[in-house]
Write a protein that holds these residues in place. Sequence first.
Motif, PDB file in Angstrom:
ATOM      1  N   LEU A  40       9.572 148.137  46.536  1.00 31.87           N
ATOM      2  CA  LEU A  40      10.474 147.779  45.447  1.00 31.87           C
ATOM      3  C   LEU A  40      10.154 146.398  44.897  1.00 31.87           C
ATOM      4  O   LEU A  40      10.212 146.171  43.685  1.00 31.87           O
ATOM      5  CB  LEU A  40      11.927 147.830  45.934  1.00 31.87           C
ATOM      6  N   TYR A  69      11.093 152.803  40.308  1.00 32.57           N
ATOM      7  CA  TYR A  69      11.930 152.000  41.211  1.00 32.57           C
ATOM      8  C   TYR A  69      13.058 152.857  41.774  1.00 32.57           C
ATOM      9  O   TYR A  69      13.376 152.792  42.971  1.00 32.57           O
ATOM     10  CB  TYR A  69      12.474 150.797  40.446  1.00 32.57           C
ATOM     11  N   TYR A  73      14.156 153.740  45.594  1.00 33.36           N
ATOM     12  CA  TYR A  73      15.447 153.151  45.970  1.00 33.36           C
ATOM     13  C   TYR A  73      16.369 154.166  46.628  1.00 33.36           C
ATOM     14  O   TYR A  73      17.033 153.873  47.620  1.00 33.36           O
ATOM     15  CB  TYR A  73      16.103 152.567  44.717  1.00 33.36           C
ATOM     16  N   ILE A 151      18.087 144.349  47.922  1.00 34.39           N
ATOM     17  CA  ILE A 151      17.619 145.596  47.304  1.00 34.39           C
ATOM     18  C   ILE A 151      18.501 145.873  46.093  1.00 34.39           C
ATOM     19  O   ILE A 151      19.470 146.639  46.183  1.00 34.39           O
ATOM     20  CB  ILE A 151      17.684 146.773  48.300  1.00 34.39           C
TER      21      ILE A 151
END
Length: 372
Positions: A40, A69, A73, A151
């Motif tokens: 990421l 992404y 994720y 994150i």
Amino acid sequence: MFDTSAYNLVILSLAGGLISLLGSVGIFVSLIIQRRVERLQEILEELVDLSYQTEQNLTSNIYRLIQKYQMYYILPHGPSKTIMRYLDFTMALVIISWLGLLILTFKPPFQYRVLLHVLPILGSLSLMIYYRKLLQNAINPLENQMLNAIIPPPVQLRSVSFLSRYVNVSVRSLLQQARLRVVFRKVKRGKSSGQTCYDAEIVLKEELSFDDFFYYFSFPLQKKPHTLKHFVAFGHLQLLFPPDPVTGKPVPVGRNVNITLGWCNWGDLPPVEVEARLLIFPLGEKHPIAYRFKLLEEKSYYAPQTDYTMAVDRGIMFTVDDGHIVIIEGEERLPAYELAKDWFQLNLGRRYFDPEISQKEPVECTTEVYIK
């Protein structure tokens, strides 16, 4: 018949083995999360590099990056639920073992000093629950926000304020990739005194949806006996894209987005040409980004016929204080600021002043954001 002391040792060894397995699972999950975070971060760095290439139209590349992404994720719900069930079952067995041993070793009558023997077990239970919460946030950050600073969710990659506050990125270059435009659309309102009346829908168009910023939009009105000399619209822009209606997949970013900023009477618009100004206040900056549009009238709309100008307006300085935009310098550069300043608050949506009604408070724009 089991020997009580030997049986207690067996139960303790079982509890210790389960705790060791629990720690091994934590290490296993942390390795997965570490690799995921590295990937990421690589995508985020690639996004930052693209934002500085202002000469090219990179909206398609940025759009694909945000989708990529999201792929890294979000973990599938099946494995996430399996890991959490394993954690819950293991923790439940350990807790039952501890409580069982505590009950077996208890000898009446009850005395207050017994609580001293219970405190270590209660402290251990609290730490295990907190450990479970940490793993839950790491496995499924979409529904748990504890680790968002490490994150960030995919929607934060389109957040101008998030990127300007936590990532070393050029806000001006990033907004240039959004390809902002403003158009006025002629919409039939009805008839009054036998004549057809028309409204102007003020629309902000984005080729790539960037949001999470405060904006201030204005243009001069045709000379009429109005209280306001300018049309003024302002607010905190936060977009929400519902999941795909067919597949149910989340939508982190949109293309060709139309955002209605407000409405005014079509007859109040200056004839032939309108010069409009848009100020964008990213929450991580101290100077707004200023756009100047020159819109020319067509049959049923005003549209920019030439490219806009875009620059950092260093004549205006602002800060954010408890969710309120405070103008430190340059108030005189904002038309109708005295009327609007009390409404410079985040999360209040889009608002505008209607020149034909009372100016005590702005009108809320409830028109939904749409893609066209």
